[in-house]
Design a protein around this motif. Structure first.
Motif, mmCIF file in Angstrom:
data_model
loop_
_atom_site.group_PDB
_atom_site.id
_atom_site.type_symbol
_atom_site.label_atom_id
_atom_site.label_comp_id
_atom_site.label_asym_id
_atom_site.label_seq_id
_atom_site.Cartn_x
_atom_site.Cartn_y
_atom_site.Cartn_z
ATOM 1 N N ALA A 136 0.891 -1.206 -0.043
ATOM 2 C CA ALA A 136 -0.155 -0.027 -0.014
ATOM 3 C C ALA A 136 1.038 1.253 0.066
ATOM 4 O O ALA A 136 2.064 1.289 0.398
ATOM 5 C CB ALA A 136 -1.061 0.076 1.263
ATOM 6 N N GLU A 137 0.267 2.279 -0.399
ATOM 7 C CA GLU A 137 0.996 3.474 -0.415
ATOM 8 C C GLU A 137 1.110 4.059 1.051
ATOM 9 O O GLU A 137 0.163 3.892 1.892
ATOM 10 C CB GLU A 137 0.381 4.764 -0.944
ATOM 11 N N VAL A 138 2.303 4.660 1.518
ATOM 12 C CA VAL A 138 2.387 4.859 2.903
ATOM 13 C C VAL A 138 2.896 6.386 3.142
ATOM 14 O O VAL A 138 3.517 6.795 2.437
ATOM 15 C CB VAL A 138 3.564 4.085 3.446
ATOM 16 N N ILE A 139 2.280 7.008 4.127
ATOM 17 C CA ILE A 139 2.580 8.181 4.544
ATOM 18 C C ILE A 139 3.213 8.109 5.985
ATOM 19 O O ILE A 139 2.823 7.577 6.973
ATOM 20 C CB ILE A 139 1.334 9.295 4.929
ATOM 21 N N LEU A 140 4.476 8.412 5.899
ATOM 22 C CA LEU A 140 5.281 8.190 7.083
ATOM 23 C C LEU A 140 5.673 9.280 7.742
ATOM 24 O O LEU A 140 6.118 10.493 7.232
ATOM 25 C CB LEU A 140 6.609 7.373 6.683
#
Length: 181
Positions: A136-140
């Motif tokens: 999945a796309e991740v916002i870190l």
């Protein structure tokens, strides 16, 4: 009904409206702006949560703050919420909209806590590894906690990976305690 459930229902209906109009991305950007403004203003939070302040006054405040800054659909939506006596849920609904948007788009928020701030290269590398692992796309985001001594703790949803020195010391202490040492 809990505040979370009500805000979630309002957010879901706004997501549906945005998808119907093909403006989901634009409304999400506007909602981020709304969340940031309300979060930074405890006075605005107090006004929206105060049942003594008349609904037309609350609507005029929201109109003054957001007219020409966000899409009219959002202002109309918030106007309906205020008229229905749900002005205290405007902030929670905006937050929930962003959470549900992320869910719809397959975006996952992750947090890495480290003893010192991680470099941009390290953050990008970790972000790529997490994205590959969970597909999945991740916002870190990176938080600093000097109490960790070294290493880091990664949280993704309800999962946590603790490879910090403080975490290892705590684990060792629990082990010795359970052994009666």
């Amino acid at each position: 009904m809990s505040v979370f459930k009500v805000a979630s229902r309002y957010a879901k209906s706004l997501i549906d409206l945005a998808q119907e109009q093909g403006s989901l991305e634009v409304i999400k950007v506007d909602m981020e702006q709304i969340v940031a403004l309300i979060k930074s203003s405890s006075e605005l939070q107090a006004v929206l949560g105060n049942p003594i302040i008349k609904t037309d006054k609350k609507n005029s405040i929201l109109e003054a703050l957001f007219k020409d800054k966000v899409r009219p659909e959002i202002l109309g939506f918030f106007n309906i919420m205020v008229r229905k006596g749900r002005s205290e849920l405007v902030y929670a609904t905006a937050q929930e909209f962003i959470r549900e948007y992320n869910e719809v788009k397959g975006i996952v928020k992750a947090e890495v806590t480290s003893a010192t701030a991680l470099s941009e290269a390290n953050l990008q590398s970790l972000k790529a590894k997490i994205a590959q692992e969970i597909n999945a796309e991740v916002i870190l985001t990176n938080k600093v906690d000097e109490a960790l001594i070294g290493g880091f703790v990664v949280k993704v949803g309800d999962r946590q990976l603790d490879v910090s020195i403080a975490g290892k010391l705590n684990k060792l202490e629990r082990h010795f305690s359970s052994q009666g040492i």
